[in-house]
Scaffold this active site. Structure first.
Site, PDB file in Angstrom:
ATOM      1  N   GLU A  38       0.964  -1.252  -0.096  1.00  0.00           N
ATOM      2  CA  GLU A  38       0.154  -0.112  -0.060  1.00  0.00           C
ATOM      3  C   GLU A  38       0.910   1.363   0.060  1.00  0.00           C
ATOM      4  OE1 GLU A  38      -2.094   0.061   3.824  1.00  0.00           O
ATOM      5  OE2 GLU A  38      -3.539   1.751   3.136  1.00  0.00           O
ATOM      6  N   LYS A 108      -9.686   1.953  -1.696  1.00  0.00           N
ATOM      7  CA  LYS A 108      -9.991   1.306  -0.420  1.00  0.00           C
ATOM      8  C   LYS A 108     -11.238   1.586   0.340  1.00  0.00           C
ATOM      9  CE  LYS A 108      -7.074   0.731   3.925  1.00  0.00           C
ATOM     10  NZ  LYS A 108      -5.908   1.109   4.696  1.00  0.00           N
ATOM     11  N   CYS A 141      -4.988  -3.629   2.646  1.00  0.00           N
ATOM     12  CA  CYS A 141      -4.624  -3.498   4.195  1.00  0.00           C
ATOM     13  C   CYS A 141      -5.920  -3.820   5.137  1.00  0.00           C
ATOM     14  CB  CYS A 141      -3.926  -2.152   4.536  1.00  0.00           C
ATOM     15  SG  CYS A 141      -3.029  -2.517   5.822  1.00  0.00           S
ATOM     16  N   VAL A 168      -0.343  -2.333  10.904  1.00  0.00           N
ATOM     17  CA  VAL A 168       0.206  -2.106  11.792  1.00  0.00           C
ATOM     18  C   VAL A 168      -0.148  -3.004  12.903  1.00  0.00           C
ATOM     19  CG1 VAL A 168       0.681   0.436  11.241  1.00  0.00           C
ATOM     20  CG2 VAL A 168      -1.516  -0.177  12.199  1.00  0.00           C
ATOM     21  N   MET A 169      -1.365  -3.793  12.937  1.00  0.00           N
ATOM     22  CA  MET A 169      -1.775  -4.469  13.962  1.00  0.00           C
ATOM     23  C   MET A 169      -1.216  -5.752  13.588  1.00  0.00           C
ATOM     24  SD  MET A 169      -5.794  -3.504  14.811  1.00  0.00           S
ATOM     25  CE  MET A 169      -6.216  -3.821  13.463  1.00  0.00           C
TER      26      MET A 169
END
Ligand code: ACM
Length: 262
Positions: A38, A108, A141, A168-169
């Site tokens: 991304e 997205k 994402c 990020v998770m």
């Protein structure tokens, strides 16, 4: 069919440098479908809408041109993220290109965190693209946490989900095993590494890009903190067999007549 991904670490705002990084990682690789992360050319952590707008491009911009160039070099269709500008709106989008044309963009649908401050949410329906013998769908994402996204792509006939990410998770890689199993579909999650500290946001990106097979096997898993490229051979026909066993089919057994609220 040969499919793969690049795991990179963009420097915020330095498009030319980020293009070069991708080119260096590709080397002389050849494949049919390659997925990049991304927002691979711009970086992720914008501090204002104005800044995101300043890095936005149309489908005729330098990122589309770069992707078409690497499509030519690799022989692959390329999917990669960019900030898309259209009709005075900007979107967190992915381009899908061949060496000769832009095949389309996906915007997205499910924006994460402060993305909601800069981007308009996707306003186009999910669709599939023919790449060699496969139908390819795109999600970006955070779309992973909404199982409807992967399900709809499967219902549309996608064999492979191209999944550019800046995760990020820590849960997505495990979740993709289930997304692939529950839809009998392949997925290529192309994540980035590194960190970005800008404004009051500080993100560590989790790497571990992954190719997941339609039976839930992990066919490729990248390190959490290294640049990486991997290409694997898959049999697309396996994604067309939606039977789990003699009695169960993951699409035909759905009870859609009971899936609405009374
Ligand atoms: C994300 O959707 N980039 C976390």
């Amino acid at each position: 069919m040969k499919i793969g991904y690049i795991q990179s670490s963009p420097t915020f705002g330095k498009k030319a440098q980020n293009f070069k990084q991708i080119e260096n990682l590709l080397g002389k690789s050849k494949a049919d479908l390659i997925v990049l992360p991304e927002l691979f050319a711009t970086g992720y952590t914008f501090i204002s809408k104005k800044e995101a707008e300043s890095l936005a491009e149309t489908t005729k911009g330098e990122t589309a041109e770069f992707l078409m160039r690497i499509a030519e070099i690799t022989g692959a269709v390329i999917v990669g993220g960019f900030v898309e500008e259209d009709s005075n709106q900007i979107y967190n989008s992915s381009l899908i290109v061949s060496s000769s044309e832009v095949l389309g963009t996906y915007r997205k649908l499910h924006l994460y965190f402060k993305e909601k401050l800069w981007f308009s949410p996707g306003n186009k329906h999910l669709k599939t693209y023919q790449v060699k013998e496969a139908k390819v769908g795109i999600m970006i994402c955070f779309d992973w946490i909404f199982p409807e996204t992967a399900r709809l792509l499967a219902v549309l006939g996608a064999d492979i989900i191209a999944h550019p990410a800046n995760l990020v998770m820590p849960f997505c890689q495990k979740a993709m095993i289930i997304r692939c199993l529950e839809n009998s579909i392949y997925a290529i999650t192309a994540n980035r590494i590194g960190e970005e500290k800008r404004g009051d946001s500080h993100f560590h990106f989790t790497g571990r890009s992954q190719i997941t097979s339609c039976n839930g096997d992990v066919l490729s898993s990248a390190p959490k903190d290294k640049f990486y490229i991997d290409l694997v051979e898959i049999d697309v026909n396996q994604a067309r067999d939606k039977n789990l066993n003699k009695y169960n089919n993951v699409l035909k057994d759905r009870r859609t007549e009971f899936y609405s609220l009374e």
